[in-house]
Design a protein around this motif. Structure first.
Motif, mmCIF file in Angstrom:
data_model
loop_
_atom_site.group_PDB
_atom_site.id
_atom_site.type_symbol
_atom_site.label_atom_id
_atom_site.label_comp_id
_atom_site.label_asym_id
_atom_site.label_seq_id
_atom_site.Cartn_x
_atom_site.Cartn_y
_atom_site.Cartn_z
ATOM 1 N N THR A 46 0.809 -1.243 -0.124
ATOM 2 C CA THR A 46 -0.127 0.001 0.145
ATOM 3 C C THR A 46 0.701 1.137 0.064
ATOM 4 O OG1 THR A 46 -1.913 1.211 1.199
ATOM 5 C CG2 THR A 46 -0.328 0.032 2.507
ATOM 6 N N GLY A 47 0.201 2.318 -0.276
ATOM 7 C CA GLY A 47 0.806 3.704 -0.383
ATOM 8 C C GLY A 47 0.253 4.467 -1.183
ATOM 9 N N GLY A 52 4.841 3.730 -6.882
ATOM 10 C CA GLY A 52 5.446 2.558 -7.409
ATOM 11 C C GLY A 52 4.936 1.014 -6.647
ATOM 12 N N LYS A 53 3.613 1.053 -6.051
ATOM 13 C CA LYS A 53 3.145 -0.049 -5.500
ATOM 14 C C LYS A 53 3.078 -1.173 -6.524
ATOM 15 C CE LYS A 53 -1.231 1.085 -4.379
ATOM 16 N NZ LYS A 53 -1.186 2.470 -4.941
ATOM 17 N N SER A 54 2.458 -1.052 -7.616
ATOM 18 C CA SER A 54 2.059 -2.022 -8.773
ATOM 19 C C SER A 54 3.287 -2.479 -9.373
ATOM 20 C CB SER A 54 1.079 -1.492 -9.893
ATOM 21 O OG SER A 54 -0.134 -0.973 -9.217
ATOM 22 N N THR A 55 4.254 -1.423 -9.499
ATOM 23 C CA THR A 55 5.732 -1.947 -10.103
ATOM 24 C C THR A 55 6.418 -2.809 -9.116
ATOM 25 O OG1 THR A 55 5.710 -0.010 -11.259
ATOM 26 C CG2 THR A 55 7.860 -1.187 -10.962
ATOM 27 N N LEU A 56 6.288 -2.785 -7.852
ATOM 28 C CA LEU A 56 6.989 -3.356 -6.836
ATOM 29 C C LEU A 56 6.330 -5.014 -6.851
ATOM 30 C CD1 LEU A 56 9.114 -4.123 -4.776
ATOM 31 C CD2 LEU A 56 7.245 -3.390 -3.154
ATOM 32 N N VAL A 57 4.783 -4.834 -6.814
ATOM 33 C CA VAL A 57 4.046 -6.274 -7.039
ATOM 34 C C VAL A 57 4.498 -7.029 -8.303
ATOM 35 C CG1 VAL A 57 1.953 -7.348 -7.351
ATOM 36 C CG2 VAL A 57 2.169 -5.445 -5.780
ATOM 37 N N ASN A 58 4.653 -6.403 -9.378
ATOM 38 C CA ASN A 58 5.083 -7.185 -10.686
ATOM 39 C C ASN A 58 6.631 -7.538 -10.336
ATOM 40 O OD1 ASN A 58 2.618 -6.299 -11.858
ATOM 41 N ND2 ASN A 58 3.261 -4.719 -12.981
ATOM 42 N N ALA A 59 7.425 -6.848 -9.878
ATOM 43 C CA ALA A 59 8.804 -7.067 -10.033
ATOM 44 C C ALA A 59 8.823 -8.393 -9.093
ATOM 45 C CB ALA A 59 9.571 -5.947 -9.577
ATOM 46 N N ILE A 127 4.653 1.789 0.858
ATOM 47 C CA ILE A 127 5.552 2.202 -0.080
ATOM 48 C C ILE A 127 5.516 3.839 -0.191
ATOM 49 C CG2 ILE A 127 6.452 2.319 -2.484
ATOM 50 C CD1 ILE A 127 5.591 -0.493 -2.865
ATOM 51 N N SER A 128 6.548 4.632 -0.371
ATOM 52 C CA SER A 128 6.475 6.134 -0.812
ATOM 53 C C SER A 128 7.645 6.489 -1.717
ATOM 54 C CB SER A 128 6.668 6.774 0.532
ATOM 55 O OG SER A 128 6.667 8.497 0.152
ATOM 56 N N ALA A 129 7.394 7.179 -2.694
ATOM 57 C CA ALA A 129 8.424 7.811 -3.594
ATOM 58 C C ALA A 129 9.206 8.723 -3.216
ATOM 59 C CB ALA A 129 7.566 8.006 -5.051
ATOM 60 N N ASP A 130 8.783 9.512 -1.960
ATOM 61 C CA ASP A 130 9.593 10.439 -1.512
ATOM 62 C C ASP A 130 9.303 10.484 0.038
ATOM 63 O OD1 ASP A 130 6.826 11.895 -0.867
ATOM 64 O OD2 ASP A 130 7.120 12.279 -3.112
ATOM 65 N N ARG A 131 8.818 11.167 0.815
ATOM 66 C CA ARG A 131 8.740 11.202 2.350
ATOM 67 C C ARG A 131 7.426 10.640 2.692
ATOM 68 N NH1 ARG A 131 10.880 16.726 5.009
ATOM 69 N NH2 ARG A 131 12.998 16.814 4.085
ATOM 70 N N PHE A 132 7.392 9.911 3.890
ATOM 71 C CA PHE A 132 6.143 9.147 4.119
ATOM 72 C C PHE A 132 5.265 10.070 4.836
ATOM 73 C CE2 PHE A 132 9.337 5.818 4.071
ATOM 74 C CZ PHE A 132 8.641 4.809 3.302
ATOM 75 N N ARG A 133 3.999 10.032 4.299
ATOM 76 C CA ARG A 133 3.087 11.066 4.745
ATOM 77 C C ARG A 133 2.229 10.658 5.905
ATOM 78 N NH1 ARG A 133 5.015 14.844 1.033
ATOM 79 N NH2 ARG A 133 4.963 13.959 -0.926
ATOM 80 N N GLU A 134 1.241 11.629 6.473
ATOM 81 C CA GLU A 134 0.526 11.577 7.616
ATOM 82 C C GLU A 134 -0.157 10.129 7.502
ATOM 83 O OE1 GLU A 134 -2.805 13.848 10.134
ATOM 84 O OE2 GLU A 134 -2.188 14.846 8.434
ATOM 85 N N ASN A 135 -0.920 9.977 6.507
ATOM 86 C CA ASN A 135 -1.745 8.894 6.145
ATOM 87 C C ASN A 135 -0.898 7.514 6.465
ATOM 88 O OD1 ASN A 135 -4.144 10.100 6.212
ATOM 89 N ND2 ASN A 135 -4.261 10.204 3.856
ATOM 90 N N ASP A 136 0.415 7.503 6.059
ATOM 91 C CA ASP A 136 1.296 6.381 6.118
ATOM 92 C C ASP A 136 1.347 5.967 7.476
ATOM 93 O OD1 ASP A 136 1.411 6.252 3.216
ATOM 94 O OD2 ASP A 136 3.189 7.717 3.115
ATOM 95 N N PHE A 152 8.437 -0.037 6.021
ATOM 96 C CA PHE A 152 8.421 1.172 5.159
ATOM 97 C C PHE A 152 9.498 1.000 3.892
ATOM 98 C CE2 PHE A 152 7.065 3.104 9.106
ATOM 99 C CZ PHE A 152 5.891 3.573 8.840
ATOM 100 N N VAL A 153 8.830 1.046 2.859
ATOM 101 C CA VAL A 153 9.856 1.062 1.704
ATOM 102 C C VAL A 153 9.934 2.183 0.810
ATOM 103 C CG1 VAL A 153 10.164 -0.077 -0.799
ATOM 104 C CG2 VAL A 153 9.573 -1.589 1.271
#
Length: 399
Positions: A46-47, A52-59, A127-136, A152-153
């Motif tokens: 999740t994120g 990049g959630k789906s890309t990690l799932v595929n990889a 997952i986050s592509a930059d900083r982790f947010r309040e919801n994370d 956390f990824v």
């Protein structure tokens, strides 16, 4: 990698043999092996949208983003609008769940865990592509309260490294840059999450950065019965993973060899050999898929690295390389071994010896099956190492 329940299982099999005989003991072994193959592992990813959630799932599943039928859809917009399962292509008991981004209209933060059916997941990857947010942070806190693991990824690290290298020029230091990114993420989580750990990952280059450390952490923190399920489904990103897979598969061979021995107790000439061949074909196909050497897996890898399939197959040197695993192929390879032919001849001949013949046939069947499966496992593990070496050499030209 011996299963921690080995001693208990062996004791139960011995008891079954003494109480109900060979057929019942063999059935018990088969049930145990089936249970190992069907242990369910559910991983939630999740994120926020675009993380990049789906890309990690595929990889993780060894599937290229362009495989429209099997890949999780990717894009800059929120492409995940519902909780979507993506079973591993070779190990469908391992499922990655692509979850909608937390805090969207349909999945508000305060109801998120209930809406995604939190209880079904073994652990969460946030997952986050930059900083982790309040919801994370809110999600991590709720997961922590409920006693489940989360990780956390920080994704798309290869993009950050490339950008920093371009901006810093000769002053660029990759190790220092990675340290700064990691510390920046951790500082943003401190005070909100207990002992936060952040793993820096590139889904396009899983062998780099922190994915090997993340995989090791999974292995250390998962319940014992789930560890092999995860391990066997992992992509071959390092020699260490291939070695661990080989050890996990090797630990099961004694059970298969015991089934072979129990089958040899039936006094029907040729029956044990026929049953052994059927079992070997099934088992070796499983080895092939686990190491990513079946046709579909190799085609996916060729697509990912942008090389012809024949080039990947060219480095494989075992008699199994590039061939369909069937009874005729297995018999042909085994018959080239003088040791195997001697064992088989002795096994069939010993059946006619009064009193001691059947026990001798059982012992010989155990040895021949044990040695044969180890030989095929060695072959495929070696081919997997060679394909990995070629794969890594290709990727290194892009870095």
């Amino acid at each position: 990698m011996d299963n921690p329940h080995d001693d208990e299982q062996i004791a139960e099999i011995k008891k079954e043999l003494q109480t109900n005989g060979c057929v019942s003991a063999a059935a018990k072994i088969q049930t145990y092996l089936d249970e190992l193959d069907n242990i369910q592992l559910n991983i939630a990813v999740t994120g926020e949208s675009g993380s990049g959630k789906s890309t990690l799932v595929n990889a993780f599943r060894g599937i290229h983003n362009s495989e429209t039928k099997k890949a999780a859809p990717t894009g800059v917009k929120e492409t995940t609008i519902k909780v979507t399962p993506y079973p591993h292509p070779n190990y469908p008991n391992v499922t990655l769940w692509d979850l909608p981004g937390i805090g969207t209209t349909k999945f508000p933060a305060d109801k998120y865990l209930k809406l995604v059916e939190f209880k079904r997941f073994d652990f969460f990857i946030i997952i986050s592509a930059d900083r982790f947010r309040e919801n994370d942070v809110k999600l991590a806190q709720e997961i922590q309260k409920m006693g489940k693991k989360f990780y956390f990824v920080r994704s798309k690290i290869d993009h950050n490294i490339r950008d920093e290298e371009e901006s810093q020029g000769s002053e660029f230091n990759e190790e220092e840059t990675l340290k700064e990114i990691r510390e920046d993420c951790i500082q943003g989580l401190k005070g909100c999450v207990q002992s936060p750990k952040v793993f820096l990952v590139s889904s396009c280059k899983l062998h780099l950065y922190d994915f090997p450390l993340l995989e090791k952490t999974f292995q250390e923190e998962l319940p014992a019965q789930k560890r092999d399920a995860l391990l066997l489904a992992l992509p071959n990103i390092s020699r260490e993973i291939i070695i661990k897979k080989k050890e996990a598969l090797q630990a099961r061979i004694k059970y298969l060899a015991t089934m072979s021995a129990l089958g040899a107790a039936v006094p029907v000439p040729g029956l044990s050999f026929a049953a052994d061949m059927a079992m070997m074909v099934t088992t070796i196909r499983k080895y092939q898929a686990t190491f990513g050497l079946d046709s579909e897996s190799l085609q996916r890898l060729a697509q990912t690295v942008g090389k012809p399939l024949d080039e990947l197959r060219s480095v494989m040197t075992s008699p199994l390389a590039g061939k369909e695993i069937n009874k005729d192929l297995i018999i042909k390879i085994l018959c080239s071994s003088v040791a195997f032919l001697s064992l088989m001849t002795a096994e069939e001949g010993s059946r006619f010896i009064p009193f001691f013949g059947i026990p001798a046939a059982m012992g010989l069947s155990f040895v021949s099956t044990y040695q044969s499966l180890n030989m095929f496992l060695d072959m495929l593990a070696e081919d997997a190492q060679k394909v990995l070496g070629l794969n890594l050499s290709m990727i290194s030209h892009w870095v």
